[in-house]
Scaffold this motif. Structure first.
Motif, PDB file in Angstrom:
ATOM      1  N   GLY A 234      -9.002 -20.259  25.495  1.00 32.00           N
ATOM      2  CA  GLY A 234      -9.129 -21.456  25.113  1.00 32.00           C
ATOM      3  C   GLY A 234      -8.052 -21.502  23.863  1.00 32.00           C
ATOM      4  N   GLY A 236      -7.366 -24.351  21.915  1.00 31.73           N
ATOM      5  CA  GLY A 236      -7.296 -25.394  20.957  1.00 31.73           C
ATOM      6  C   GLY A 236      -6.885 -24.774  19.676  1.00 31.73           C
ATOM      7  N   PRO A 237      -7.266 -25.497  18.568  1.00 27.55           N
ATOM      8  CA  PRO A 237      -6.714 -25.102  17.190  1.00 27.55           C
ATOM      9  C   PRO A 237      -7.654 -23.531  16.965  1.00 27.55           C
ATOM     10  CG  PRO A 237      -7.624 -27.342  17.021  1.00 27.55           C
ATOM     11  CD  PRO A 237      -7.801 -26.802  18.503  1.00 27.55           C
ATOM     12  N   ALA A 238      -8.619 -23.343  17.574  1.00 28.06           N
ATOM     13  CA  ALA A 238      -9.200 -22.056  17.074  1.00 28.06           C
ATOM     14  C   ALA A 238      -8.462 -20.881  17.725  1.00 28.06           C
ATOM     15  CB  ALA A 238     -10.803 -21.718  17.478  1.00 28.06           C
ATOM     16  N   ASP A 257      -5.519 -21.246  29.083  1.00 24.53           N
ATOM     17  CA  ASP A 257      -6.239 -22.411  28.607  1.00 24.53           C
ATOM     18  C   ASP A 257      -6.160 -23.253  30.013  1.00 24.53           C
ATOM     19  OD1 ASP A 257      -7.216 -24.387  25.952  1.00 24.53           O
ATOM     20  OD2 ASP A 257      -6.696 -25.469  28.006  1.00 24.53           O
ATOM     21  N   SER A 258      -7.597 -24.006  30.373  1.00 19.49           N
ATOM     22  CA  SER A 258      -7.842 -24.410  31.648  1.00 19.49           C
ATOM     23  C   SER A 258      -7.152 -25.755  31.565  1.00 19.49           C
ATOM     24  CB  SER A 258      -9.391 -24.799  31.992  1.00 19.49           C
ATOM     25  OG  SER A 258      -9.942 -25.171  30.789  1.00 19.49           O
ATOM     26  N   GLY A 263      -6.166 -28.322  22.944  1.00 16.65           N
ATOM     27  CA  GLY A 263      -7.663 -28.775  23.082  1.00 16.65           C
ATOM     28  C   GLY A 263      -8.215 -30.138  22.738  1.00 16.65           C
ATOM     29  N   GLN A 264      -9.343 -30.068  22.065  1.00 21.53           N
ATOM     30  CA  GLN A 264      -9.779 -31.550  21.738  1.00 21.53           C
ATOM     31  C   GLN A 264      -8.736 -32.227  20.637  1.00 21.53           C
ATOM     32  OE1 GLN A 264     -13.891 -31.965  20.227  1.00 21.53           O
ATOM     33  NE2 GLN A 264     -13.781 -29.890  20.921  1.00 21.53           N
ATOM     34  N   ASN A 273      -6.777 -35.542   8.182  1.00 20.08           N
ATOM     35  CA  ASN A 273      -7.234 -34.634   7.108  1.00 20.08           C
ATOM     36  C   ASN A 273      -7.007 -33.086   7.284  1.00 20.08           C
ATOM     37  OD1 ASN A 273      -8.783 -34.113   9.573  1.00 20.08           O
ATOM     38  ND2 ASN A 273     -10.874 -34.257   8.622  1.00 20.08           N
ATOM     39  N   ALA A 307     -10.888 -19.409  32.626  1.00 21.59           N
ATOM     40  CA  ALA A 307     -11.416 -18.182  32.935  1.00 21.59           C
ATOM     41  C   ALA A 307     -12.924 -18.454  33.268  1.00 21.59           C
ATOM     42  CB  ALA A 307     -11.652 -17.649  31.360  1.00 21.59           C
ATOM     43  N   GLY A 337     -14.302 -24.044  22.786  1.00 24.36           N
ATOM     44  CA  GLY A 337     -14.496 -25.427  22.324  1.00 24.36           C
ATOM     45  C   GLY A 337     -15.596 -26.097  23.059  1.00 24.36           C
ATOM     46  N   GLN A 384     -11.176 -42.922  14.632  1.00 17.20           N
ATOM     47  CA  GLN A 384      -9.662 -42.785  14.649  1.00 17.20           C
ATOM     48  C   GLN A 384      -9.355 -43.575  15.562  1.00 17.20           C
ATOM     49  OE1 GLN A 384      -9.230 -38.620  15.484  1.00 17.20           O
ATOM     50  NE2 GLN A 384      -9.467 -38.051  13.410  1.00 17.20           N
ATOM     51  N   ASP A 521     -15.214 -24.518  17.708  1.00 18.69           N
ATOM     52  CA  ASP A 521     -16.163 -25.435  18.187  1.00 18.69           C
ATOM     53  C   ASP A 521     -17.307 -24.896  19.185  1.00 18.69           C
ATOM     54  OD1 ASP A 521     -15.261 -27.289  16.616  1.00 18.69           O
ATOM     55  OD2 ASP A 521     -15.088 -28.807  18.313  1.00 18.69           O
ATOM     56  N   LYS A 528     -17.388 -28.413  13.122  1.00 23.19           N
ATOM     57  CA  LYS A 528     -16.593 -29.069  14.096  1.00 23.19           C
ATOM     58  C   LYS A 528     -15.293 -29.971  13.530  1.00 23.19           C
ATOM     59  CE  LYS A 528     -19.688 -27.644  16.783  1.00 23.19           C
ATOM     60  NZ  LYS A 528     -20.350 -26.204  16.501  1.00 23.19           N
ATOM     61  N   ARG A 529     -14.047 -29.109  13.033  1.00 21.64           N
ATOM     62  CA  ARG A 529     -13.228 -29.607  12.358  1.00 21.64           C
ATOM     63  C   ARG A 529     -11.904 -28.725  12.871  1.00 21.64           C
ATOM     64  NH1 ARG A 529     -15.422 -33.540  11.518  1.00 21.64           N
ATOM     65  NH2 ARG A 529     -15.997 -34.660   9.452  1.00 21.64           N
ATOM     66  N   VAL A 530     -10.641 -29.273  12.814  1.00 23.13           N
ATOM     67  CA  VAL A 530      -9.582 -28.764  13.020  1.00 23.13           C
ATOM     68  C   VAL A 530      -9.201 -27.500  12.120  1.00 23.13           C
ATOM     69  CG1 VAL A 530      -6.778 -28.747  13.361  1.00 23.13           C
ATOM     70  CG2 VAL A 530      -8.461 -30.798  14.194  1.00 23.13           C
TER      71      VAL A 530
HETATM   72  C1  LIG Z   1     -10.424 -37.613  19.637  1.00 27.41           C
HETATM   73  C2  LIG Z   1     -10.720 -36.499  18.666  1.00 27.41           C
HETATM   74  C3  LIG Z   1     -10.331 -36.549  17.493  1.00 27.41           C
HETATM   75  C4  LIG Z   1     -10.439 -35.471  16.450  1.00 27.41           C
HETATM   76  N1  LIG Z   1     -10.150 -35.734  15.162  1.00 27.41           N
HETATM   77  C5  LIG Z   1     -10.123 -34.697  14.232  1.00 27.41           C
HETATM   78  C6  LIG Z   1      -9.559 -34.827  12.833  1.00 27.41           C
HETATM   79  O1  LIG Z   1      -8.757 -35.847  12.638  1.00 27.41           O
HETATM   80  N2  LIG Z   1     -10.084 -33.722  12.089  1.00 27.41           N
HETATM   81  C7  LIG Z   1     -10.462 -32.652  12.380  1.00 27.41           C
HETATM   82  O2  LIG Z   1     -10.715 -31.981  11.530  1.00 27.41           O
HETATM   83  N3  LIG Z   1     -11.084 -32.740  13.577  1.00 27.41           N
HETATM   84  C8  LIG Z   1     -11.113 -33.497  14.427  1.00 27.41           C
HETATM   85  N4  LIG Z   1     -11.533 -33.475  15.858  1.00 27.41           N
HETATM   86  C9  LIG Z   1     -12.422 -32.179  16.038  1.00 27.41           C
HETATM   87  C10 LIG Z   1     -11.454 -31.158  16.342  1.00 27.41           C
HETATM   88  O3  LIG Z   1     -10.537 -31.436  17.472  1.00 27.41           O
HETATM   89  C11 LIG Z   1     -12.075 -29.938  17.040  1.00 27.41           C
HETATM   90  O4  LIG Z   1     -13.213 -29.485  16.012  1.00 27.41           O
HETATM   91  C12 LIG Z   1     -11.254 -28.960  17.338  1.00 27.41           C
HETATM   92  O5  LIG Z   1     -10.381 -29.057  18.297  1.00 27.41           O
HETATM   93  C13 LIG Z   1     -11.838 -27.832  17.867  1.00 27.41           C
HETATM   94  O6  LIG Z   1     -11.045 -26.335  18.151  1.00 27.41           O
HETATM   95  P1  LIG Z   1     -11.432 -25.531  19.220  1.00 27.41           P
HETATM   96  O7  LIG Z   1     -10.284 -24.508  19.269  1.00 27.41           O
HETATM   97  O8  LIG Z   1     -12.405 -24.858  18.550  1.00 27.41           O
HETATM   98  O9  LIG Z   1     -11.849 -26.163  20.399  1.00 27.41           O
HETATM   99  P2  LIG Z   1     -11.387 -27.131  21.592  1.00 27.41           P
HETATM  100  O10 LIG Z   1     -10.217 -28.253  20.694  1.00 27.41           O
HETATM  101  O11 LIG Z   1     -12.520 -28.004  22.316  1.00 27.41           O
HETATM  102  O12 LIG Z   1     -10.299 -26.277  22.507  1.00 27.41           O
HETATM  103  C14 LIG Z   1     -10.793 -25.391  23.407  1.00 27.41           C
HETATM  104  C15 LIG Z   1      -9.732 -25.328  24.562  1.00 27.41           C
HETATM  105  O13 LIG Z   1     -10.566 -24.184  25.376  1.00 27.41           O
HETATM  106  C16 LIG Z   1     -10.261 -24.758  26.801  1.00 27.41           C
HETATM  107  N5  LIG Z   1     -11.161 -24.118  27.686  1.00 27.41           N
HETATM  108  C17 LIG Z   1     -12.433 -24.503  27.748  1.00 27.41           C
HETATM  109  N6  LIG Z   1     -12.986 -23.708  28.599  1.00 27.41           N
HETATM  110  C18 LIG Z   1     -12.150 -22.872  29.274  1.00 27.41           C
HETATM  111  C19 LIG Z   1     -12.135 -21.724  29.914  1.00 27.41           C
HETATM  112  N7  LIG Z   1     -13.377 -21.623  30.945  1.00 27.41           N
HETATM  113  N8  LIG Z   1     -11.063 -21.250  30.490  1.00 27.41           N
HETATM  114  C20 LIG Z   1      -9.786 -21.413  29.734  1.00 27.41           C
HETATM  115  N9  LIG Z   1      -9.764 -22.378  28.855  1.00 27.41           N
HETATM  116  C21 LIG Z   1     -10.980 -23.088  28.392  1.00 27.41           C
HETATM  117  C22 LIG Z   1     -10.108 -26.161  26.728  1.00 27.41           C
HETATM  118  O14 LIG Z   1      -9.232 -26.646  27.808  1.00 27.41           O
HETATM  119  C23 LIG Z   1      -9.626 -26.444  25.223  1.00 27.41           C
HETATM  120  O15 LIG Z   1      -8.199 -26.683  25.245  1.00 27.41           O
HETATM  121  C24 LIG Z   1     -11.347 -34.410  16.785  1.00 27.41           C
HETATM  122  C25 LIG Z   1     -11.735 -34.401  18.113  1.00 27.41           C
HETATM  123  C26 LIG Z   1     -11.666 -35.306  18.897  1.00 27.41           C
HETATM  124  C27 LIG Z   1     -12.065 -35.201  20.423  1.00 27.41           C
END
Ligand SMILES: Cc1cc2nc3c(=O)[nH]c(=O)nc-3n(C[C@H](O)[C@H](O)[C@H](O)COP(=O)(O)OP(=O)(O)OC[C@H]3O[C@@H](n4cnc5c(N)ncnc54)[C@H](O)[C@@H]3O)c2cc1C
Length: 557
Positions: A234, A236-238, A257-258, A263-264, A273, A307, A337, A384, A521, A528-530
């Motif tokens: 994955g 995303g930010p994490a 990443d898939s 990510g989100q 923020n 994965a 995420g 947003q 996430d 649930k924040r970046v």
């Molecule tokens: C439209 C929108 C606006 C947002 N705005 C804000 C904001 O302004 N401020 C803020 O703090 N937060 C915001 N958020 C929330 C923030 O984006 C999430 O909390 C953050 O992206 C979580 O990061 P993550 O890396 O945990 O997961 P994710 O961002 O969900 O990333 C997970 C990644 O894992 C990948 N994945 C999933 N399953 C698999 C697999 N089996 N194999 C390989 N890859 C996989 C996905 O494709 C994805 O790219 C927003 C969310 C959205 C949807």
């Protein structure tokens, strides 16, 4: 030089290098003559070299050799030709043509990477310029051409992939572009072979996303067989946080990443923020910066790669991928995420990608033009999206199920939504039906038991997300909602690898399987924040060090 060909402006995208900065480049590379008419870099080819112009002129041309040919600008002395692909390994999206004889320093990509790592000032200038150039290419619709119908799910799939991975491209819509049919005939392509991806002289007919990714060098050519210290699932930010910290701290790291890097967060038009960006930053730009950092530290990344299984064999973790490859790892960070929730509305699938969207970025906004749209949801992401769309489309109706906005939305966004005259906030309102034939034309909504019709060319859905954990089967302990349990929440102990059958408590972020960590996430109880996702990614790396020390203390490999 043609009269219309302007020199590039002197902004951060096209700086002139000083003699001191040129000196190390001169020492590392080799001088070569420039001959008018010569092609230095061809769109579609790998970017294998970087050029500093000492004398003469080099034009950067989009769609070279086609009727849409466009000179983006001209480099002269002490400027340099090159783009972000020199860092990421992507091919060139424009063609560099020598306009006036002269001399240049030519440096291979590998030499450049070594120089950039060693010389911070040079590295800063080049990376800033490369990122700014990428933004210019994206903003100007340069690079690849995607030709298809906006009604086709395959067009939508490829457009989303290119956009979310920040690949410069333009979309030529067969439904509206009068010249598109002509172009298809010229390329001898039947309408049912679309969408097409055109890069330089190469044409791909309705390619799979993976084929496009491979052509753009986003997936490693051969399956990695090596053992990694850390495999991050994955991006995303994490996941990006984990990859940057792991690789920078010397751990061999793979990131998969898939869908796309980012990510989100990359579906967000503006994150306001996140620490350090007072004017806000688009999610995809933030992700691009992090991806470059991860690459510079040596992370091996692959997109789109899913994965499909997590196993433990012969003392190592194994992450199985959808292409059949297997990544072996000493430790794993799960950062998969969450993915958007879909509303229970009839005909939803019919309009998904062609009227119903789960992201609000420039791409979707462009498809709506000045038409009215509906945004569904009462939390920050919906707020947003409404604010972003209000500046770009017609009226925005924000449908909120609850009785007030402040219940699910941050105060700063409530203020922005309420002060935006183009947004109508509809409280206690739910979407019930979608109307249209091919194109979405309107929706039926229900408020306090009464239904009414709203004209709407698009529905943007932001009603929360579900954890991406189904692929794990029963490999890890999860909570009732499917989020991965970690640390003290597990209420179990792990066998201490130091021996004697001793037990140890799971480390913070460690899952029910020793050496597998969850961040962001996907983790039960996470915020649930970046910023918190990035923080957990970094913290997971700290825990990996601790875990590897336990392992190595037990049985050095
Ligand atoms: C439209 C929108 C606006 C947002 N705005 C804000 C904001 O302004 N401020 C803020 O703090 N937060 C915001 N958020 C929330 C923030 O984006 C999430 O909390 C953050 O992206 C979580 O990061 P993550 O890396 O945990 O997961 P994710 O961002 O969900 O990333 C997970 C990644 O894992 C990948 N994945 C999933 N399953 C698999 C697999 N089996 N194999 C390989 N890859 C996989 C996905 O494709 C994805 O790219 C927003 C969310 C959205 C949807």
């Amino acid at each position: 030089m043609a009269a219309t060909e302007q020199l590039f402006d002197r902004d951060e995208a096209f700086p002139r290098l000083t003699d001191e900065l040129i000196a190390p480049l001169d020492a590392a590379g080799s001088r070569r003559p420039l001959t008018a008419g010569e092609i230095l870099v061809k769109a579609g080819d790998p970017q294998s070299a970087f050029y500093v112009i000492l004398s003469g002129r080099v034009a950067i041309v989009d769609a070279h050799g086609t009727p849409k040919e466009r000179v983006l600008g001209v480099h002269d002395e002490h400027r340099f030709a090159g783009e972000l692909g020199l860092v990421t390994g992507q091919p060139a999206y424009t063609t560099a043509v020598v306009r006036e004889d002269g001399e240049a320093i030519e440096i291979s990509r590998t030499q450049l990477q070594a120089l950039v790592s060693a010389n911070q000032q040079l590295g800063d200038i080049l990376l800033t310029a490369f990122m700014a150039r990428r933004a210019i290419l994206i903003g100007g619709g340069s690079g690849l051409r995607l030709i298809g119908s906006h009604l086709s799910p395959d067009s939508r799939r490829l457009r989303e992939f290119l956009t979310r991975n920040r690949i410069p491209h333009s979309f030529i819509d067969l439904e509206v572009d009068a010249n598109a049919e002509l172009l298809l005939r010229k390329l001898s392509v039947a309408a049912d072979e679309t969408p097409l991806v055109v890069r330089g002289s190469k044409v791909m007919r309705n390619p799979s996303t993976l084929d496009v990714a491979a052509a753009l060098n986003l997936v490693p050519r051969a399956a990695p067989v090596q053992l990694f210290d850390a495999v991050v699932v994955g991006a995303g930010p994490a996941g990006l946080g984990a990859a940057v910290y792991a690789a920078s701290e010397g751990l061999s790291t793979a990131l998969v990443d898939s869908v796309a890097i980012g990510g989100q967060a990359s579906t967000s038009s503006r994150i306001e923020n996140y620490l350090g960006f007072p004017a806000g930053i688009s999610g995809s730009e933030l992700a691009e910066r992090a991806a470059i950092q991860a690459t510079r530290f040596g992370t091996e990344s692959a997109v789109p790669v899913r994965a499909t299984r997590l196993a433990f064999e012969d003392g190592y973790h194994v992450v199985e991928l959808d292409g059949g490859e297997r990544l072996r790892a000493r430790a794993v960070v799960l950062a998969t995420g969450a993915s958007y929730r879909r509303p229970a509305v009839a005909r939803l699938e019919e309009f998904e990608g062609a009227g119903v969207y789960y992201a609000a970025t420039e791409v979707e906004a462009q498809m709506c033009e000045k038409s009215p749209v509906v945004v569904v949801g009462g939390a920050n992401s919906a707020g947003q999206a409404a604010v972003f769309l209000a500046g770009r489309v017609g009226r925005v109706s924000l449908l909120v199920r609850g009785p007030d906005l402040a219940r699910g939305m941050s105060r700063y966004l409530v203020d922005q939504v309420e002060s935006e005259p183009a947004i109508d906030v509809c409280l206690r309102t739910q979407i019930r039906e979608l109307h249209g034939d091919g194109d979405l034309l309107g929706v039926t909504v229900e408020c306090d038991g009464e239904t009414r019709q709203l004209e709407s060319r698009a529905v943007f859905v932001f009603i929360g997300a579900e954890p991406c954990t189904t692929w794990l089967d029963d490999a890890l302990a999860i909570d009732d909602d499917g989020f991965v349990l970690t640390g003290a929440d597990l209420q179990l102990t792990h066998l201490d690898p130091a021996g004697d059958g001793r037990q140890r408590s799971p480390l913070p972020l460690e899952t029910s399987r020793p050496g597998v960590f969850a961040a962001g996430d996907v983790r039960s109880g996470s915020i649930k924040r970046v910023a918190s996702a990035v923080g957990e990614g970094a913290m997971a790396v700290r825990m990996i060090h601790q875990y590897l020390a336990l392992l190595d203390g037990a049985a050095p490999r």
